[in-house]
Structure formats: structure tokens, C-alpha cells
Enzyme design. Sequence first.
Site, PDB file in Angstrom:
ATOM      1  N   ASP A 177       0.874  -1.169  -0.091  1.00  0.00           N
ATOM      2  CA  ASP A 177       0.051   0.045  -0.020  1.00  0.00           C
ATOM      3  C   ASP A 177       0.940   1.223  -0.068  1.00  0.00           C
ATOM      4  OD1 ASP A 177      -1.527   2.296   1.039  1.00  0.00           O
ATOM      5  OD2 ASP A 177      -2.925   1.053   1.411  1.00  0.00           O
ATOM      6  N   HIS A 178       0.936   1.762  -1.219  1.00  0.00           N
ATOM      7  CA  HIS A 178       2.284   2.860  -1.238  1.00  0.00           C
ATOM      8  C   HIS A 178       2.079   3.875  -0.291  1.00  0.00           C
ATOM      9  CE1 HIS A 178      -0.474   5.142  -4.121  1.00  0.00           C
ATOM     10  NE2 HIS A 178       0.306   6.155  -3.827  1.00  0.00           N
ATOM     11  N   HIS A 240      -5.892   2.963   1.366  1.00  0.00           N
ATOM     12  CA  HIS A 240      -5.155   3.900   1.897  1.00  0.00           C
ATOM     13  C   HIS A 240      -5.644   4.841   2.896  1.00  0.00           C
ATOM     14  CE1 HIS A 240      -3.101   3.215  -1.885  1.00  0.00           C
ATOM     15  NE2 HIS A 240      -3.658   3.989  -2.766  1.00  0.00           N
TER      16      HIS A 240
HETATM   17  C1  BG6 Z   1      -3.808   4.841  -6.269  1.00  0.00           C
HETATM   18  C2  BG6 Z   1      -5.203   4.875  -6.653  1.00  0.00           C
HETATM   19  O1  BG6 Z   1      -3.706   3.751  -5.251  1.00  0.00           O
HETATM   20  O2  BG6 Z   1      -3.445   5.753  -5.531  1.00  0.00           O
HETATM   21  C3  BG6 Z   1      -5.305   6.337  -7.740  1.00  0.00           C
HETATM   22  O3  BG6 Z   1      -5.579   3.648  -7.530  1.00  0.00           O
HETATM   23  C4  BG6 Z   1      -4.890   7.355  -6.760  1.00  0.00           C
HETATM   24  O4  BG6 Z   1      -6.884   6.395  -8.284  1.00  0.00           O
HETATM   25  C5  BG6 Z   1      -3.514   7.198  -6.093  1.00  0.00           C
HETATM   26  O5  BG6 Z   1      -5.037   8.354  -7.708  1.00  0.00           O
HETATM   27  C6  BG6 Z   1      -3.303   8.483  -5.348  1.00  0.00           C
HETATM   28  O6  BG6 Z   1      -1.868   8.264  -4.708  1.00  0.00           O
HETATM   29  P1  BG6 Z   1      -1.121   9.499  -4.473  1.00  0.00           P
HETATM   30  O7  BG6 Z   1       0.401   9.070  -4.029  1.00  0.00           O
HETATM   31  O8  BG6 Z   1      -0.833  10.187  -5.737  1.00  0.00           O
HETATM   32  O9  BG6 Z   1      -1.530  10.120  -3.488  1.00  0.00           O
END
Ligand code: BG6
Length: 485
Positions: A177-178, A240
Amino acid sequence: MPTRVIPVDPFDLVIFGGTGDLARRKILPALFVRYLACQLPADARIIGAARADLDDTGFRALAAEAIAEFGCETSRHGRDLKGFLETLHYVSVDARGEGGWPELKAMMRDGVIRAFYFSVGPALFGDLAERLHAHGIADRGCRLVVEKPFGRDLESARELNATLAQHFDEAQIYRIDHYLGKETVQNLMAVRFGNVLFEPLWNNHYVDHIQITVAETVGVAGRGEYYDRAGAMRDMVQNHLMQLLCLIAMEPPNMFEAGAVRDEKLKVIRALQPVDPHQIVRGQYDPRDDIPGYREEAGNPRSHTESFIALKVHIDNWRWAGVPFYLRTGKRLKARSSEIAVVFNELGHSIFEEDVEPHRNILSIRLQPNEGIDLQVTIKEPGPGGMRLIDLPLDMTFADALDGHDEDVADAYERLIMDVIRGNQTLFMRGDEVEAAWAWTDPIIAGWRGRNDVPKHYESGSNGPEDSQMLLHRDGRRWREIKGE
Ligand code: BG6
């Protein structure tokens, strides 16, 4: 301040889906930056594996292009780029057949860490796991990295977990989960558990409510097909926002270590109350000027999928009983801005007669952009006009406060990939966490279907549907302003 780089052991990292979008946008650029930071051992090997008929040279050209487009400026790093590209290799494999597997096996070295990144749709997880095993490529210490979406409901997540468990132990599986790799998300834990100041106040005696906002300005163009089947609840909240909620609400783990942290997060998810449908607002953005609306971008003129969601959540435990957590996320909002705000109670009694306005402290943790933390405190308005009080932020923007460190703030993928090689699972989701998150999410989504719920419209570039303001107004509260890029 130089950043301390902890070297990692030699490894062979195989990226299945090595020519795909995620590899090009995130994985390859992240590895290059770690190479520039001298963190990759000289004999590290990165092997792209995909169906395309490429050779090493072709894959290196693809990687160079991806790094130029999505990574750092390559012209400044000509020699380094050449060195990095030499670590790259390619093998064409057929995930559903036997082609390429003996060649991949022949490329793997003994005595180095083996990591397999499944940068492919979950439909291929089982085939890949099976073949890695059947061809004797997966050794006992190897690691498996899998991306979201990890299932689309509890049943499919269970199936995926069971498929992976046929050949791999939980200790070998790294579910990404980044958001957990983001610098400020980890800082949240540093702030909570590295200071004596906050922890005594971190409960229902002092906290009025907590807001978590992840606002985006982008739409769903280019990903409409996937997104329309997912919606904001599955795409953002189940993973997230849920992870952010866990980190802000969990009990202190006894150590910053994978098992302890994940046990505490799991307890939070399991303590979530089912959400009352009246406490949820779903929205869909309308077209504006030359910006297409959601339905057009998603390619589904009758879509009822939400591109925005706001909801009020309660955690059933001693610490948080009675404290609402308001979560919201959406696309095509006013600004790109992600923030967690801990809103403390109003002062019980003011000794200052002239001061009629209520005051409260707010700790806000800005995830992006402009990462930092600020604490709203009440002070005296300067000047001779008596004891008039004003609220001001004690602002710590990391880029200013940590002079020289801002450029070093690693992208989430850099940190997470290095953690895989280090064998540190703390910032990855455990199988039971993912299942518990789906178990909470599923009835909410099923409820919409059952009621034929239709999302409210909202204007592109706004704060989302008007009803989401009402969600807090009804409770005598209001959302913090969405401001950012
Ligand atoms: C992803 C989603 O996991 O996270 C996207 O699938 C979203 O829809 C993105 O735009 C948001 O990531 P960050 O790091 O740009 O906030």
C-alpha cells in the site's frame, strides 16, 4: 545533513509485468534513484519479465525512456544511468504457459536474495506463483511483492491469500500500500510515539474528532475501465485511508516491528463500527468547461460509481469511544491535498473576559504536497488592545525545517522496494488486515446496491457534493479547507 543510506544485500529482483505502466512510472525510476544513492550493491540484478519479445538492450532502452519521463532528469546522470542500465536484464515469459521459465531459472543466482514483484493483475498471481514453484525458481527465503487491488471484496481477497499461501509463507509476502511508504505517514508514527507531548492527549478525553482528507485534482481518464468497477470506496478508502486511520488510532505497539505494528492495526480495523448509511455521502463529478465529467471519462454514461466519498466512522474501543473520524477522498476536487487533522476539544473555561471566540488546538499532518506538521495554538493578538486571543499555526514544513533534506525525501516506492530486500515487512499489509478491511467495506457497498444508491453530482474543482458539508454541519463541525496545489 547527509542522508544515511543503509546498504542492502545482493539481490535478483524479477519484475513480472516489467514493461507495464507501474514498472515504467514507479518501479524502475525508484530503483534508479536508489542506485544514485549508492544503495544498490554492485552486483544487484533487476530482471524484467513480460510477454513482449524483447532482449536486454530493448528493456534497457525502455527503462531509460521511463526514467527520463517519470524519474529524475537523466541528462544530469549520464554515467550513472549507464551503470544502472547494466544491472537490467530481460526474459520473455508466458505467465500461463511454459515459455521462458527455464531461461528465467538459468538467470537466477544462488546465494543472493530473490525477490519477485508481481506488477500484474491479480488474475495472474496464481499462475505466476505456481510456475515459480514448479520450476524451482522460488527458494525458501525468496520474497513476493504484490500490488493493490488485493481483491475486490472479502471473498476474492481470501481466494488470493489462499492462492499465495499454497506456495509461500506469510513472512515472504509483501502486499504494497504505497501510502505506508510515504515519508509523512511514517512521520505520523514518529510524532505519536517519539514525543511525550501527544500520547497523553490522544484519546476521547481530549480529542473532539479526527479528519482524514485525500483530495485529488486528477480525474479517472485513462483508467476509467478499472475505476468504474472500483469507485473511491474500493480504490482509496479500503486501503489508503484505512491505513491512515489505523496509524492514527492504533495503540502503541511495543516495538516498531512488523508483527507488533500489524497486530495493532488489525485491532483498529476489527473495532470499526458498521457505518450508518446516513453517514455516507457519495459523489460523481460533472463536466465543466472543456473538462469532461466522470461518466464520459469512465466511458459509462449510466455509471453510479462514486468518484468522491465522505463518511463518518466510529471505533469501538476505550480510547476512541464517542470520537468521530471523518474520512473523505475524491477526484477532480479543488486542490491536491492530503491531510490528517486531530481536532482537540474546546477549552472548558476561558479566564479572558474579552475573549468570546472558542479556541481549540488542531494538530495537522500534511501528507502532500508541502509535507509537514502544524499545531494550531492560541496566543495573544499582539498590541495594546487587551487580551484578545488568536489561533496561529506552529508550522513545521519539512522542506524548511530540515534544510537540505527535502530533495532526499524518498518516493514511497524507493523505500518499500528497499524494505523488501531488507526483509522488513513493517510497512506492508498482512493478509488478515486486508481481509478485515474488506469485511468492513463489503456491507457498505452491498447496502448501496440494495438501495440503488445514486451518487450526488459535484462540480469539478469544488469541495465535492454539498451534502458532504452537511455531514459535519449536522454535528456542529466543519471540514477543514482543501488547499494545496
Ligand atoms: C492509487 C489509486 O492507489 O493511489 C489512484 O488507485 C490514486 O486512484 C492514487 O490516484 C493516489 O496516490 P498518490 O500517491 O498520488 O496520493
